[in-house]
Design a protein around this motif. Structure first.
Motif, short mmCIF file in Angstrom:
data_model
loop_
_atom_site.label_atom_id
_atom_site.label_comp_id
_atom_site.label_asym_id
_atom_site.label_seq_id
_atom_site.Cartn_x
_atom_site.Cartn_y
_atom_site.Cartn_z
N GLY A 189 0.81 -1.21 0.00
CA GLY A 189 0.00 0.00 0.00
C GLY A 189 0.84 1.26 0.00
N PHE A 190 0.21 2.38 -0.34
CA PHE A 190 0.91 3.65 -0.45
C PHE A 190 1.34 4.16 0.93
CE2 PHE A 190 0.93 8.33 -0.89
CZ PHE A 190 1.89 8.43 -1.89
N ASN A 191 2.61 4.59 1.04
CA ASN A 191 3.17 5.14 2.28
C ASN A 191 3.16 4.15 3.44
OD1 ASN A 191 3.86 7.64 1.23
ND2 ASN A 191 1.86 8.54 1.70
N SER A 192 3.07 2.85 3.15
CA SER A 192 3.10 1.86 4.22
C SER A 192 4.53 1.35 4.41
CB SER A 192 2.16 0.70 3.89
OG SER A 192 2.56 0.07 2.69
N ARG A 193 4.70 0.45 5.35
CA ARG A 193 6.02 -0.06 5.68
C ARG A 193 6.63 -0.82 4.50
NH1 ARG A 193 9.39 -1.70 9.77
NH2 ARG A 193 10.40 -3.74 9.47
N LYS B 99 19.26 -0.06 11.23
CA LYS B 99 18.68 0.97 12.10
C LYS B 99 19.02 2.33 11.48
CE LYS B 99 18.80 -1.81 16.33
NZ LYS B 99 19.29 -1.91 17.72
N TYR B 100 18.12 2.76 10.60
CA TYR B 100 18.37 3.99 9.85
C TYR B 100 18.42 5.19 10.79
CZ TYR B 100 16.68 0.85 6.16
OH TYR B 100 16.49 -0.21 5.32
N VAL B 101 19.35 6.08 10.49
CA VAL B 101 19.51 7.28 11.29
C VAL B 101 18.49 8.34 10.89
CG1 VAL B 101 21.11 9.12 11.97
CG2 VAL B 101 21.96 6.79 11.59
N GLU B 102 18.16 8.40 9.60
CA GLU B 102 17.26 9.43 9.08
C GLU B 102 16.03 8.80 8.46
OE1 GLU B 102 19.37 12.87 7.13
OE2 GLU B 102 20.98 11.36 7.04
N ASN B 103 15.02 9.63 8.26
CA ASN B 103 13.80 9.22 7.58
C ASN B 103 13.63 10.02 6.30
OD1 ASN B 103 13.00 7.37 9.67
ND2 ASN B 103 12.38 9.14 10.91
N GLY B 104 12.53 9.78 5.59
CA GLY B 104 12.22 10.57 4.41
C GLY B 104 12.90 10.12 3.15
N CYS C 281 19.11 3.91 0.18
CA CYS C 281 18.21 4.91 0.77
C CYS C 281 18.35 6.20 -0.01
CB CYS C 281 18.53 5.14 2.25
SG CYS C 281 18.47 3.64 3.24
N ASP C 282 17.38 6.45 -0.89
CA ASP C 282 17.46 7.59 -1.79
C ASP C 282 16.74 8.80 -1.20
OD1 ASP C 282 18.12 8.62 -4.58
OD2 ASP C 282 15.96 8.99 -4.46
N PHE C 283 17.51 9.86 -0.94
CA PHE C 283 16.95 11.14 -0.55
C PHE C 283 16.90 11.99 -1.82
CE2 PHE C 283 18.99 9.30 3.13
CZ PHE C 283 18.09 9.53 4.16
#
Length: 337
Positions: A193-197, A217-222, A238-240
């Motif tokens: 689903g959209f924006n789910s885990r 254990k990611y340090v940042e989100n987004g 992890c693409d910002f």
């Protein structure tokens, strides 16, 4: 019966060695080759030395005269394992191929229903270590009739030279196209689903069961996550967007504490017409430099100097995907045949 598996660099140990050990053994990449699906002017496979791409002034691409060459049809790289390359033709047919010794095997058709509209939408290829067997997994989806959509999952065994239907992924199909092979298992990223885990799901080729792999254990989100392989190890990208890419590597499979953020690759978008995300890290060099796919080109990022090198390859056009295989003498013929 045992497969005749002999590696060029070490004839005695290659059969039991994992891809990550192979990369560590051959740190100068003299026996590693990049293989890519070229899109224009027509579908074809092309190869280039990984060493020349990483270290040389320019890479030289050569056409791969692979088996079952389609005319104006598609070819996809399913995966590479122990010197074998699995390719899919036209979304319907599979072939196992060793480019080093020019040996190949066309697999039996997956299912008669494919003639009615089913196509292979996702797949994976790897080595079943417990049974000493190479296996291909195909997820078939499509309309079997005007009003009925069907999905089935089948797995091929080289030992039996046959497909069988299996019941897995009951809680949702994988999100990524290609299964990433590590330590006897195939891995996909999956989002429900959209924006789910977002989860990393694995399929054990021997026990034929699915599990979830614990993430870093990611340090940042987004960020937008995706799954990859680098140096034979599982990695998470992890693409910002338009900022940077973190590359997390699972150094020791099955040990959650061994997740390491290997490198952060910045985006250099000022004069770049692509302006898209990085994908597919192919290797990490002896000095920590990382080779990545960026659009339809290759770039090398040196974290120590914080600089990029755009790699040019002769006889290469726009490509769909790229993978790495290590030259070997692996045979597709069983003892006694």
């Amino acid at each position: 019966m045992r497969f005749k598996i002999m590696a060029l660099f070490d004839l005695q140990q290659a059969f039991h060695r994992s891809p990550s050990q192979n990369f560590k053994k051959n740190t100068n990449f003299t026996r590693h080759t990049i293989i890519s699906t070229i899109l224009r002017p027509c579908y074809r496979l092309n190869q280039c030395s990984l060493q020349s791409l990483l270290c040389g002034p320019m890479g030289d691409g050569v056409d791969s005269y692979y088996p079952m060459i389609p005319i104006n049809n598609s070819v996809r790289i399913v995966g590479c394992c122990n010197g074998l390359v699995c390719i899919a033709i036209n979304g319907k047919y599979f072939c196992l191929w060793n480019p080093s010794i020019k040996e190949y095997k066309k697999l039996p058709d997956v299912d008669d229903k494919m003639k009615m509209g089913l196509f292979i939408t996702k797949y994976g290829f790897g080595f079943d270590e417990s049974n000493e067997d190479y296996k291909v997994l195909g997820i078939l989806s499509g309309f079997c009739s005007a009003d009925r959509y069907e999905t089935m999952i089948k797995i091929y065994s080289l030992r039996t030279n046959s497909w069988k239907k299996i019941e897995i992924f009951k809680d949702g199909l994988p999100f990524d196209d290609n299964g990433k092979y590590v330590s006897g298992k195939l891995h996909w990223g999956r989002r429900d689903g959209f924006n789910s885990r977002w989860d990393i799901v694995s399929f054990d080729l021997g026990r034929e069961i699915c599990e979830t792999v614990e993430q870093p254990k990611y340090v940042e989100n987004g960020f937008s996550p995706s799954l990859g392989l680098v140096g034979g190890c599982l990695c998470v990208l992890c693409d910002f967007p338009k900022t940077s890419l973190d590359v997390w590597v699972l150094k020791e499979y099955g040990v959650k504490e061994s997740w390491v953020k290997m490198v952060t690759v910045p985006y250099n978008l000022d004069d770049d017409p692509w302006k898209g995300p990085y994908s597919t890290p192919l290797c990490i060099g002896p000095k920590g430099e990382i080779l990545l796919v960026y659009g339809s080109s290759f770039v090398v990022y040196d974290p120590k100097g914080n600089c990029f090198r755009h790699r040019k390859i002769t006889n290469f056009g726009s490509f769909l995907e790229a993978d790495v295989y290590m030259e070997s003498l692996v045979s597709l013929v069983l003892d006694g045949e």
